[in-house]
Scaffold this active site. Sequence first.
Site, PDB file in Angstrom:
ATOM      1  N   GLY A 127      82.872   6.221  69.778  1.00  0.00           N
ATOM      2  CA  GLY A 127      83.286   6.338  71.177  1.00  0.00           C
ATOM      3  C   GLY A 127      82.222   5.847  72.136  1.00  0.00           C
ATOM      4  N   SER A 141      88.341   2.115  67.630  1.00  0.00           N
ATOM      5  CA  SER A 141      89.016   1.755  66.373  1.00  0.00           C
ATOM      6  C   SER A 141      89.224   2.976  65.495  1.00  0.00           C
ATOM      7  CB  SER A 141      88.174   0.734  65.608  1.00  0.00           C
ATOM      8  OG  SER A 141      88.026  -0.433  66.373  1.00  0.00           O
ATOM      9  N   GLU A 186      75.308  -1.780  63.084  1.00  0.00           N
ATOM     10  CA  GLU A 186      76.648  -2.366  63.122  1.00  0.00           C
ATOM     11  C   GLU A 186      76.578  -3.894  63.024  1.00  0.00           C
ATOM     12  OE1 GLU A 186      79.004  -1.355  66.586  1.00  0.00           O
ATOM     13  OE2 GLU A 186      80.835  -2.133  65.660  1.00  0.00           O
TER      14      GLU A 186
HETATM   15  C1  LIG Z   1      89.006  -5.189  67.711  1.00  0.00           C
HETATM   16  C2  LIG Z   1      88.044  -4.434  68.542  1.00  0.00           C
HETATM   17  C3  LIG Z   1      87.606  -3.200  68.113  1.00  0.00           C
HETATM   18  C4  LIG Z   1      86.723  -2.456  68.870  1.00  0.00           C
HETATM   19  N1  LIG Z   1      86.327  -1.228  68.417  1.00  0.00           N
HETATM   20  C5  LIG Z   1      85.525  -0.464  69.197  1.00  0.00           C
HETATM   21  C6  LIG Z   1      85.171   0.847  68.792  1.00  0.00           C
HETATM   22  O1  LIG Z   1      85.566   1.307  67.730  1.00  0.00           O
HETATM   23  N2  LIG Z   1      84.377   1.583  69.586  1.00  0.00           N
HETATM   24  C7  LIG Z   1      83.899   1.104  70.772  1.00  0.00           C
HETATM   25  O2  LIG Z   1      83.172   1.821  71.454  1.00  0.00           O
HETATM   26  N3  LIG Z   1      84.228  -0.139  71.211  1.00  0.00           N
HETATM   27  C8  LIG Z   1      85.033  -0.923  70.438  1.00  0.00           C
HETATM   28  N4  LIG Z   1      85.382  -2.195  70.873  1.00  0.00           N
HETATM   29  C9  LIG Z   1      84.968  -2.614  72.210  1.00  0.00           C
HETATM   30  C10 LIG Z   1      83.957  -3.749  72.277  1.00  0.00           C
HETATM   31  O3  LIG Z   1      82.687  -3.288  71.957  1.00  0.00           O
HETATM   32  C11 LIG Z   1      84.027  -4.324  73.709  1.00  0.00           C
HETATM   33  O4  LIG Z   1      85.277  -4.906  73.880  1.00  0.00           O
HETATM   34  C12 LIG Z   1      82.955  -5.336  73.958  1.00  0.00           C
HETATM   35  O5  LIG Z   1      81.681  -4.754  73.989  1.00  0.00           O
HETATM   36  C13 LIG Z   1      83.201  -6.106  75.284  1.00  0.00           C
HETATM   37  O6  LIG Z   1      83.394  -5.270  76.353  1.00  0.00           O
HETATM   38  P1  LIG Z   1      84.642  -5.466  77.320  1.00  0.00           P
HETATM   39  O7  LIG Z   1      85.858  -5.481  76.470  1.00  0.00           O
HETATM   40  O8  LIG Z   1      84.549  -4.435  78.366  1.00  0.00           O
HETATM   41  O9  LIG Z   1      84.491  -6.895  77.937  1.00  0.00           O
HETATM   42  P2  LIG Z   1      83.561  -7.281  79.203  1.00  0.00           P
HETATM   43  O10 LIG Z   1      82.250  -6.614  79.065  1.00  0.00           O
HETATM   44  O11 LIG Z   1      84.309  -7.065  80.440  1.00  0.00           O
HETATM   45  O12 LIG Z   1      83.373  -8.822  78.951  1.00  0.00           O
HETATM   46  C14 LIG Z   1      84.301  -9.807  79.409  1.00  0.00           C
HETATM   47  C15 LIG Z   1      83.641 -11.172  79.256  1.00  0.00           C
HETATM   48  O13 LIG Z   1      82.488 -11.245  80.094  1.00  0.00           O
HETATM   49  C16 LIG Z   1      81.366 -11.624  79.352  1.00  0.00           C
HETATM   50  N5  LIG Z   1      80.160 -11.010  79.893  1.00  0.00           N
HETATM   51  C17 LIG Z   1      79.961  -9.723  80.237  1.00  0.00           C
HETATM   52  N6  LIG Z   1      78.703  -9.525  80.616  1.00  0.00           N
HETATM   53  C18 LIG Z   1      78.083 -10.713  80.536  1.00  0.00           C
HETATM   54  C19 LIG Z   1      76.753 -11.158  80.776  1.00  0.00           C
HETATM   55  N7  LIG Z   1      75.776 -10.335  81.180  1.00  0.00           N
HETATM   56  N8  LIG Z   1      76.478 -12.450  80.555  1.00  0.00           N
HETATM   57  C20 LIG Z   1      77.440 -13.307  80.135  1.00  0.00           C
HETATM   58  N9  LIG Z   1      78.688 -12.951  79.882  1.00  0.00           N
HETATM   59  C21 LIG Z   1      79.013 -11.656  80.086  1.00  0.00           C
HETATM   60  C22 LIG Z   1      81.666 -11.133  77.947  1.00  0.00           C
HETATM   61  O14 LIG Z   1      80.898 -11.822  76.991  1.00  0.00           O
HETATM   62  C23 LIG Z   1      83.135 -11.423  77.832  1.00  0.00           C
HETATM   63  O15 LIG Z   1      83.322 -12.744  77.483  1.00  0.00           O
HETATM   64  C24 LIG Z   1      86.258  -2.961  70.109  1.00  0.00           C
HETATM   65  C25 LIG Z   1      86.707  -4.206  70.547  1.00  0.00           C
HETATM   66  C26 LIG Z   1      87.587  -4.940  69.787  1.00  0.00           C
HETATM   67  C27 LIG Z   1      88.033  -6.264  70.281  1.00  0.00           C
END
Ligand SMILES: Cc1cc2nc3c(=O)[nH]c(=O)nc-3n(C[C@H](O)[C@H](O)[C@H](O)COP(=O)(O)OP(=O)(O)OC[C@H]3O[C@@H](n4cnc5c(N)ncnc54)[C@H](O)[C@@H]3O)c2cc1C
Lengths: 376, 390
Positions: free
Chosen positions: B129, B163, B246
Amino acid sequence: MDFAFTDEQQMLQDAARGFFARHAPPGAARARLTDAAGYDPATWRALVEMGWLGLDLPEAAGGLGLGLVEMAIILEQAGESLCPLPFLASAGLAARAVLATAEADRARQLLAPILSGEIIATLAGCGREGVALQLDATLRRDGGGFRLDGAAGFVPFGHVADMLFIAARDADDPSALCLLHLAPDAPGLTIDRPVQMDLLRPEAQLRFDAVAVPPAAVLGAGPGVAAALRRVIDRATILTTAEQVGGAQRCLDLSLDHARQRIAFGRPIGSFQAIKHRLADMAMQVETARSAAYYAACLAQEGDDRALAYAATMAKVHGSDAFSQCAGDTIQIHGGIGFTWEHDAHLLFKQAHSASRLFGSSDAACQRMADLMELA
Amino acid sequence: MRLGASPADDAFRAELASWLAAQLDGRFARLRQPDFNRNEFALLRAWERALGEAGYGCIAWPAALGGRDASLTQRVIFAEEWARAGLTPRPNHIGIELLGATLLAHGSDDQKARFLPPLAAGTEFWAQGFSEPNAGSDLSNIQTRARLDGDAWVLDGQKVWTSWAHNADWMFVLARTTPGSRGAKGLSFLLVPMRQPGVIIRPIRQMTGDEEFNEIFLDGARTDAANIVGAPGDGWAVAMATLTFERGVSTLGLQTRYRRELDQLIAAAKANGRARDPLLRHRLARAEIGLSVMRANCLRMLANIDRGTPGREGAVNKLYYGSWHQRFGELVMDVLGRAAEIAPGPDYAYQGLPKIFLQSRADTIYAGTNEIQRNIIAERWLGLPREPRG
Ligand SMILES: Cc1cc2nc3c(=O)[nH]c(=O)nc-3n(C[C@H](O)[C@H](O)[C@H](O)COP(=O)(O)OP(=O)(O)OC[C@H]3O[C@@H](n4cnc5c(N)ncnc54)[C@H](O)[C@@H]3O)c2cc1C
């Protein structure tokens, strides 16, 4: 399995790093651009004294009985310091070719002066196009001896070698190769060193016009020679990957220095993602290429012919990608200064290219991989 | 430096392979059927328990905690045999590889004694989480709050993309325990039981059509005051350690699974004749080379971690494998052709190779996007200036 250096290998790496820091500090490569030899004889003598020429040869043949990993350690450092030496030519190619083709007594005899550094030897294993074992030299019977005609291309340090080992086609048997040796002053042998795009990888172009070859100078002939030479080239290809890793590391280090120091828009350019992400990608290429080079060295050392071919092919393609990408990015990250003759970026860029073409192209290596995978 | 295995390692491999074969031909045959779905939890739980009973639960851990002190080579062998048997990823991957590794490094003795043996025995499943609606890449922007109420932490907030939370007994949670704090300071790493009224789980459908991740509402959820890893307010450092596991060690199984996937694609290319297409031949060869490089880098990473000298090779691991697998997914579609677009059954459910095309889009997002990986490599490992922050 233990995919990390042993203590001895770590010590060898420290020694190699120290050696090249002393003998080829930054800037030293400049002198090589204009001198006729293309390498520094004093550095070469010092390297010979380190006892590294026979690192990977069996003890029975006068070597130290170590392996490709140890050889790769030396070449990585040589590549990083942009220090051209006939190490790969003499120890990596010629000595190995002798070992692979000559019978034991003859091999010991031929190897002794090579391993002691008394002479520099090289292997002409490519034809005019610079592709390994696609040969343009032909050996035919002539009276009681032989006669060599044709050409060989891109012979490393061929212009300074005291003994040239030459792979040639056998006129009597189009499917077979043979290996022979010539002295540089053999009548009918022309050794040319044209201006090369990469001035730090001296290679000679050879022509053979009815060169007389005594029977004793023919080391091996027959069906096994091609396979034996292929193994020699494959090992040298893995060593070239180690050299590429060193070159790519140098690119990364130069670029990092510049990205930290150069200010634009009031910030170091390394704070812009377009630059810092490029540098992260370079680091990924350098590290994965380093992993690939040593993995290939281990695979080759421990496995059979197929493992060697697989290892060489995989290492070549990735090492070439890595060095080429890093070298191109280095110019880009440096801006205008990166395009000057003054800066080392172009030396690395040109090294990257010539390394990627050594013994054949990456594209051809991919084809070979496809064959190894039995993709019909 | 040596790749070969010892006779003892070969014996371990043989013993494991025959055990796996016996299970997968018998009671657990369903795990290998093409339409097996990773939401068949009862079966997956039974499978984890069977692994635990046979002593294969967490082979790398100390025997006292349910492991068998396996060497690095044996861990590699385990991953290889797992993939060779045709198994999908480890059901309790998050529990074993993320939480387990984190507790081994940062947990108290009591926490290790309480939480590690059930992981090795396969009886407790975990979820991660961390992410929230406004804390993904910018993870330290966590808004979920936790406060001490007598002998319990009480949590309020929302998690997302969690997940397998719907099959989890526990979740490790990054929550803000210092009121008014911002960024990485004031966060804590808490262990929270999932089956309680204050935890509401809503599955989210993914682009694959599957429901694997969830959104979670924490509404007065409670956990014992002792269930905090590290000191209150020091959770960020613990979470960073989790993420390092991880992105690094836990991915050992990946390259062995990718090996199997590539072998399947090669077989398919030979069968449908596209292995003769010069361009596809070339791309398949490049995929093979890329995978071999991945293996090399993974082994080097593990060897260096084992020696306590982790290096840049580990930092680039995630970026390399995520990008490779995504390109592989594209290659799958080109080798298989349009037939791959047709679902095998009446539902929007893909299996095997075609599914990789969809699933691999996540490989460059989870565990830190490629952009964030590049920032980490550049800032932490190459010493470049940090991002300007708003
Ligand atoms: C299949 C799947 C399983 C997952 N499982 C888990 C889980 O079990 N537990 C959990 O906690 N999370 C989980 N996640 C979440 C995952 O860690 C996040 O989706 C990820 O860290 C990206 O965050 P966000 O989705 O908020 O995207 P955002 O942070 O909003 O990113 C959107 C875009 O902006 C870019 N971006 C953001 N900041 C910057 C920067 N400083 N410089 C350049 N580009 C930037 C990103 O690279 C991306 O392309 C999972 C995600 C997926 C897809």
